[in-house]
Write an enzyme that holds these catalytic residues in place. Structure first.
Site, PDB file in Angstrom:
ATOM      1  N   HIS A 224       0.870  -1.184   0.000  1.00 32.41           N
ATOM      2  CA  HIS A 224       0.000   0.000   0.000  1.00 32.41           C
ATOM      3  C   HIS A 224       0.907   1.235   0.000  1.00 32.41           C
ATOM      4  O   HIS A 224       2.031   1.183   0.516  1.00 32.41           O
ATOM      5  CB  HIS A 224      -0.819  -0.060   1.284  1.00 32.41           C
ATOM      6  CG  HIS A 224      -1.892   0.960   1.428  1.00 32.41           C
ATOM      7  ND1 HIS A 224      -1.645   2.250   1.832  1.00 32.41           N
ATOM      8  CD2 HIS A 224      -3.235   0.883   1.240  1.00 32.41           C
ATOM      9  CE1 HIS A 224      -2.787   2.918   1.900  1.00 32.41           C
ATOM     10  NE2 HIS A 224      -3.770   2.115   1.534  1.00 32.41           N
TER      11      HIS A 224
ATOM     12  N   ASP B 188       3.107  -4.532   8.006  1.00 36.45           N
ATOM     13  CA  ASP B 188       1.883  -3.748   7.864  1.00 36.45           C
ATOM     14  C   ASP B 188       0.719  -4.722   8.071  1.00 36.45           C
ATOM     15  O   ASP B 188       0.437  -5.559   7.214  1.00 36.45           O
ATOM     16  CB  ASP B 188       1.857  -3.121   6.462  1.00 36.45           C
ATOM     17  CG  ASP B 188       0.563  -2.361   6.187  1.00 36.45           C
ATOM     18  OD1 ASP B 188      -0.371  -2.457   7.006  1.00 36.45           O
ATOM     19  OD2 ASP B 188       0.490  -1.705   5.141  1.00 36.45           O
TER      20      ASP B 188
HETATM   21  N1  PMP Z   1      -1.773  -0.658   4.663  1.00 34.94           N
HETATM   22  C1  PMP Z   1      -2.721  -1.372   4.055  1.00 34.94           C
HETATM   23  C2  PMP Z   1      -2.382  -2.735   3.536  1.00 34.94           C
HETATM   24  C3  PMP Z   1      -4.001  -0.849   3.919  1.00 34.94           C
HETATM   25  O1  PMP Z   1      -4.947  -1.556   3.292  1.00 34.94           O
HETATM   26  C4  PMP Z   1      -4.284   0.441   4.432  1.00 34.94           C
HETATM   27  C5  PMP Z   1      -5.662   1.054   4.306  1.00 34.94           C
HETATM   28  N2  PMP Z   1      -6.249   0.931   3.055  1.00 34.94           N
HETATM   29  C6  PMP Z   1      -3.251   1.130   5.071  1.00 34.94           C
HETATM   30  C7  PMP Z   1      -2.018   0.560   5.168  1.00 34.94           C
HETATM   31  C8  PMP Z   1      -3.462   2.498   5.624  1.00 34.94           C
HETATM   32  O2  PMP Z   1      -4.380   2.504   6.663  1.00 34.94           O
HETATM   33  P1  PMP Z   1      -4.940   3.892   7.222  1.00 34.94           P
HETATM   34  O3  PMP Z   1      -5.484   4.636   6.034  1.00 34.94           O
HETATM   35  O4  PMP Z   1      -6.012   3.476   8.177  1.00 34.94           O
HETATM   36  O5  PMP Z   1      -3.807   4.600   7.879  1.00 34.94           O
END
Ligand code: PMP
Length: 421
Positions: A132, A209
């Site tokens: 991500h 993560d």
């Molecule tokens: N890592 C992954 C794999 C995610 O799916 C997400 C949210 N889509 C995030 C990080 C970020 O999370 P947040 O927007 O709640 O900080």
């Protein structure tokens, strides 16, 4: 067509659904909501909403500040939530649980604090092609600040990590491996235990993560022997605005504070400051008090249902989704078979037509809420030569009936599109 919903998984979606007020909402056009966008954010049960309301109505003051009774009460509730997170992760001690504003904030904390102190010119940071943006950009920024080199483990056509490449890319120059436990696009469950063991043998630290894994799969930070783990509360029925960073004690103790301000200090003079002990050192300012307490209520709820039952239920739904979407013929699901993934099914129609955005818009008319786009994983989409995918993602309250509706609606999408072209 579906049978009675998942009797064999030991979980009862109809009963569970009654706890989620939003799931009985009737949308524009009179259609009921089929919420299949849980990888973006989940819904909250009444128990979590009530905990939030009750905190504001009965127990609200600032934490770790007041001498007064109300502040003590709020502090107790806030710290009880930290203990619940500790138990969820099997972390050795509550001080190793830092409340942040979300997975993104947790990863940035590590990049700024640990990264700036431990990564220098020529050092390597090993990521993967399926990360991500939250687990790509902070490391790219760190590399820009320090002159470090960022490398990426490729993803195979099946949608899993190319582990031979991981072995080749890992070296004594690698300072950190940062990897997602579950891909937010492919659903792939990565071999985290193996990655951590190999990284440690090479002398590297590992950040996992857990944004897409902690809400769905059992996590044991001691069994993994992981150095850092980040996740968000809103993807596991908690409120938005709260997340968690777990860290190995020696690392957290050796790291400089990231944000400076109230609460994170033991003493301040006009010439300097002395940081507080863990976890306060990393919780500068007024923390997300009520969100953290709400997250505690979400963990109680999850515990009541049983995380193992949730995992089994989601596996059933994921298998079923592969089966019924597979019957559509001209639809390609990205990623490995259901046994190797969590509750995420991303797909494109052959030739990428209709486009994911059109699919999502037409499904919305049937009340089916899915996500379309790059899902904050542009490099992964580039790797699969698509600029967008449609993504259905499940949680404990979803049913096979909703997946049937998804499949029927996709058939209609295809027909509408064929008529148009
Ligand atoms: N890592 C992954 C794999 C995610 O799916 C997400 C949210 N889509 C995030 C990080 C970020 O999370 P947040 O927007 O709640 O900080």
């Amino acid at each position: 067509m579906s049978e009675a919903p998942c009797r064999h998984t030991g979980l009862e979606p109809p009963t569970i659904r009654g706890d989620f007020p939003i799931l009985s909402k009737v949308l524009h056009g009179g259609v009921p909501l089929a919420y299949l966008d849980n990888a973006a954010t989940t819904q909250r049960p009444r128990q979590v909403i009530q905990a939030i309301v009750e905190t504001y109505e009965q127990h609200y003051a600032n934490v770790h500040r007041g001498i007064h009774w109300l502040s003590d009460q709020t502090t107790d509730l806030y710290e009880q939530s930290r203990e619940k997170v500790r138990a969820l992760l099997n972390a050795p001690a509550p001080e190793q649980i830092i409340f942040t504003h979300g997975a993104t904030a947790s990863i940035n904390l590590v990049a700024r604090s640990w990264g700036d102190a431990n990564v220098g010119r020529g050092d390597e940071i090993l990521l993967t092609e399926m990360e991500h943006h939250s687990n790509l950009v902070p490391w790219r920024q760190l590399a820009e600040r320090t002159g470090a080199i960022v490398r990426h483990v490729p993803v195979t056509d099946r949608g899993v990590l190319e582990m031979e490449a991981f072995d080749r890319l890992l070296s004594d120059r690698t300072r950190l491996v940062a990897v997602t436990a579950v891909s937010n696009v492919l659903g792939t469950i990565n071999p985290i235990g193996e990655i951590i063991a190999k990284a440690h043998r090479a002398g590297a630290c590992v950040l996992v993560d857990g944004a897409q894994s902690v809400p769905h799969l059992k996590t044991d930070v001691q069994a993994w022997n992981v150095d850092f783990l980040a996740f968000s509360g809103h993807k596991m029925m908690g409120p938005s605005g709260v997340g968690v960073l777990y860290g190995r004690r020696e690392l957290l103790e050796s790291m400089p504070p990231f944000l400076g301000g109230g609460s994170m200090i033991r003493r301040v003079t006009l010439d300097g400051f002395e940081p507080a002990d863990l976890p306060a050192k990393f919780e500068a300012g007024t923390p997300p008090i009520v969100s953290a307490i709400g997250l505690g209520a979400a963990l109680d709820y999850l515990d009541g249902v049983g995380l193992d039952a949730v995992t089994r239920h989601e596996q059933d739904l994921t298998r079923y989704a592969h089966e019924v979407l597979g019957e559509l013929g001209d639809l390609r699901i990205l990623g490995p078979p259901p046994e190797e993934k969590s509750a995420i099914v991303s797909f494109v129609f052959d030739g990428n037509r209709p486009h994911a955005h059109d699919i999502a818009q037409l499904l919305d008319r049937q009340g089916v809420a899915i996500r379309a786009g790059h899902h904050c994983a542009m490099p992964l989409h580039k790797r699969f030569r698509v600029n967008a995918t449609a993504r259905a993602s499940f949680y404990l309250y979803n049913t096979r009936e909703e997946i049937d509706l998804l499949a029927r609606s996709l058939q209609q999408v295809r027909q509408v599109f064929r008529r148009r072209t």
